[in-house]
Scaffold this motif. Structure first.
Motif, PDB file in Angstrom:
ATOM      1  N   GLU A  94       0.819  -1.207   0.000  1.00 15.50           N
ATOM      2  CA  GLU A  94       0.000   0.000   0.000  1.00 15.50           C
ATOM      3  C   GLU A  94       0.858   1.265   0.000  1.00 15.50           C
ATOM      4  O   GLU A  94       0.500   2.276  -0.606  1.00 15.50           O
TER       5      GLU A  94
ATOM      6  N   LYS B 283       1.962   1.752  -3.505  1.00 13.16           N
ATOM      7  CA  LYS B 283       0.831   2.284  -4.265  1.00 13.16           C
ATOM      8  C   LYS B 283       0.647   3.771  -3.986  1.00 13.16           C
ATOM      9  O   LYS B 283       0.363   4.561  -4.895  1.00 13.16           O
TER      10      LYS B 283
ATOM     11  N   HIS C 105       0.862   6.908  -6.557  1.00 11.13           N
ATOM     12  CA  HIS C 105      -0.232   7.887  -6.619  1.00 11.13           C
ATOM     13  C   HIS C 105       0.301   9.315  -6.534  1.00 11.13           C
ATOM     14  O   HIS C 105      -0.114  10.195  -7.306  1.00 11.13           O
TER      15      HIS C 105
END
Length: 444
Positions: free
Chosen positions: A31, A34, A38
C-alpha cells in the motif's frame, strides 16, 4: 514477506497528501508503494524522472559554476543545482564473514528481494535481527522446513496495536479530512514523546525510557516462557540505543519446532552451510541476509561528490566529523543540498524529515530568486555553530547517558558519534526550516 510500516500510516505519509483509504493502522508495504505511485502520478513527477540510471559521481565545475554528473556508461549531465535524495538506507550491507563468497547455495538480501523465490520446505538461515528481520522472520517460518536465525544483538520489540481500519472510518476520513489530520496529530504526538523524551532527552526523562523498556520486556515474557530462550532474546543495552520496533508475531515464532535461534558467533561459511565458533555446522539451502545497509562507509553520500577545492565529501566526513547545516547543506559544496545528511532525521517519520528539508530548500531558492543570484553556499561559521549545537543537545540523549556499548547500532558512526538524528522537537525543526538566518548562506 511481512513488509509493513512500523509508524502509523496517517503519520508515515505526506501531510499535504493524506490518504484516507489505508487498510490498516500500520499499512503493508504494497500500500505504501501504491501511495508513492499515486503521489508521483498526481503531481506529474514521472516526466522529470530517468529510471535505470546509475549515478557514479558529481563534481563542481568552478569555471562554469555547475555540477557535472557522471552516469554509468560514460554519459555526463550538467546542472546548475544538485540535490542528493538517495535516502539514509541505499547501500546494502553484505557481512564480511570468512567464506561467504564460497557459499554455493542461494542468497537473498532483504533490500533486493526476489518475490518469485519459493522458500517452501527449504532449510533457511537468516542473518540479522533488526527491524526488517522482525517482519520477515515470522513469514519465513510459516513456509520453511527449518529456519535458523543468527542473532548478534537482541532487539527491543513491543506489542503492535494494529487493526484494520473500518470502511466507515475511511469514509469519514475522506469526507472530513480534519478527522484524519487529528488522528495524525495524535499519533505524531505519541511518537514525539517516545522519541524526544525517551531517547533524545534521556537524562531528564529516564522514567519514560524505562517504561518503554518494561513494555518490551513484558511483551517478551508474555510470549517466551523458556528462561534460556528469553535470556537470549533480552537486549543488554538501553532502550533506544538501537532502533526498536513493534510486532505481535516475532517472539511467538521462536516457540515453533522448526525455528532455531543461534547466538554463538559465526566463524565461517562452507559451500553448503554455516559454522559457528563452537564448531557447530548448520547445513542450509538458502541464506537470507537481513543485514541492513552500510551507512557510514558508502551511504554518506551514496555516490562520490567533489566540491570546491577538490573536497571529497565522503572522505572529508569520514576523516573529520559528519556534519551538515540544518541537515541539508555543507560548506565548499555550492548549489548542493543533501536530504539525508548528518543530524537531519527528525521525529520518527521520514516524511517529517522530507517536508522540513523541502521547506528549507524552498526558502534558499526563494532568496536566490529575490536576489537574482545563481549560486549559494552555506558558511563555515554557520555549519560549525549548528554542529556544536546538535552535539551539545545530544549530550542529553540515551546514546551518551545510557548503556549503548553492546548495541552495535547503526546510529553510531566510525567516530563514535550518533550523527543521524536531529535532537530537537519536530515543531522546532519545522520552525527553523522556515526561519533560519539567510545570512548563514552566501549568495552570488
Amino acid at each position: 514477506p511481512g513488509l509493513a510500516v512500523d509508524i502509523p500510516s496517517s503519520t508515515y505519509s505526506y501531510s499535504f497528501e493524506p490518504n484516507p483509504f489505508w487498510s490498516r493502522l500500520f499499512a503493508p508495504g504494497s500500500e505504501l508503494k501504491k501511495y508513492a505511485v499515486h503521489v508521483a502520478d498526481k503531481y506529474d513527477l514521472h516526466q522529470h524522472m530517468r529510471f535505470n540510471t546509475a549515478v557514479q559521481g558529481a563534481r563542481w565545475d568552478e569555471d562554469e559554476s555547475c555540477w557535472v554528473i557522471s552516469l554509468a556508461g560514460g554519459e555526463t549531465v550538467t546542472t546548475r543545482y544538485l540535490v542528493g535524495a538517495t535516502g539514509y538506507l541505499s547501500q546494502p550491507y553484505r557481512p564480511e564473514i570468512a567464506g561467504i563468497d564460497d557459499f554455493a547455495a542461494d542468497v537473498l538480501h532483504t533490500s533486493a528481494w526476489d518475490d518469485s523465490y519459493d522458500l517452501t520446505g527449504k532449510r533457511v538461515a537468516v542473518i540479522g535481527t533488526g527491524a526488517t528481520a522482525v517482519q520477515l522472520i515470522p513469514e519465513v517460518a510459516k513456509v520453511a522446513g527449518e529456519l535458523t536465525v543468527y542473532q548478534r544483538t537482541a532487539i527491543y520489540v513491543t506489542a503492535k496495536t494494529d487493526f484494520a481500519l473500518p470502511k466507515s472510518v475511511q469514509r469519514i476520513f475522506a469526507r472530513f479530512p480534519i478527522t484524519q489530520r487529528a488522528a495524525r496529530a495524535v499519533s505524531t504526538s505519541l511518537l514525539e514523546v517516545l522519541m524526544v523524551a525517551g531517547v533524545l532527552k534521556y537524562r531528564q526523562f529516564r522514567r519514560i525510557n524505562a517504561r518503554a523498556s518494561n513494555l518490551a520486556m513484558r511483551n517478551l515474557g508474555r510470549h517466551i516462557k523458556d528462561p534460556e530462550m528469553r535470556k537470549k532474546l533480552t537486549p543488554d543495552y538501553s532502550f533506544g540505543c538501537k532502533r526498536p520496533t513493534f510486532s505481535n508475531t516475532y517472539f511467538p515464532t521462536f516457540n515453533k519446532p522448526n525455528v532455531h535461534l543461534e547466538t554463538t558467533p559465526i566463524d565461517h561459511f562452507e559451500a553448503d552451510g554455516i559454522v559457528t565458533t563452537d564448531g557447530k555446522k548448520t547445513t542450509i539451502d538458502t541464506l537470507v541476509l537481513a543485514t541492513g545497509y552500510n551507512l557510514w562507509d558508502v551511504n554518506f553520500p551514496a555516490f562520490e561528490v567533489i566540491g570546491r577545492e577538490g573536497r571529497d565529501l565522503g572522505k572529508w566526513w569520514r576523516e573529520n566529523r559528519f556534519c551538515a547545516y540544518e541537515g541539508v547543506s555543507v560548506p565548499l559544496f555550492p548549489n548542493f543540498l543533501n536530504l539525508a545528511s548528518p543530524y537531519s532525521y527528525s521525529g520518527l517519520s521520514y516524511f517529517t524529515t522530507i517536508e522540513y528539508q523541502m521547506s528549507h530548500i524552498a526558502r534558499v531558492f526563494g532568496e536566490l530568486r529575490r536576489r537574482g543570484a545563481s549560486t549559494f553556499e552555506v558558511t563555515e561559521a554557520a555549519n560549525e555553530k549548528f554542529l556544536d549545537r546538535m552535539t551539545n543537545l545530544l549530550g542529553d540523549s540515551v546514546f551518551y547517558n545510557g548503556s549503548c556499548q553492546t548495541a552495535r547500532s547503526y546510529y553510531f558512526n566510525q567516530h563514535g558519534e550518533a550523527a543521524i538524528l536531529r535532537p530537537t522537537s519536530t515543531l522546532n525543526t519545522r520552525r527553523e526550516a522556515k526561519r533560519f538566518p539567510l545570512s548563514d548562506y552566501r549568495f552570488n
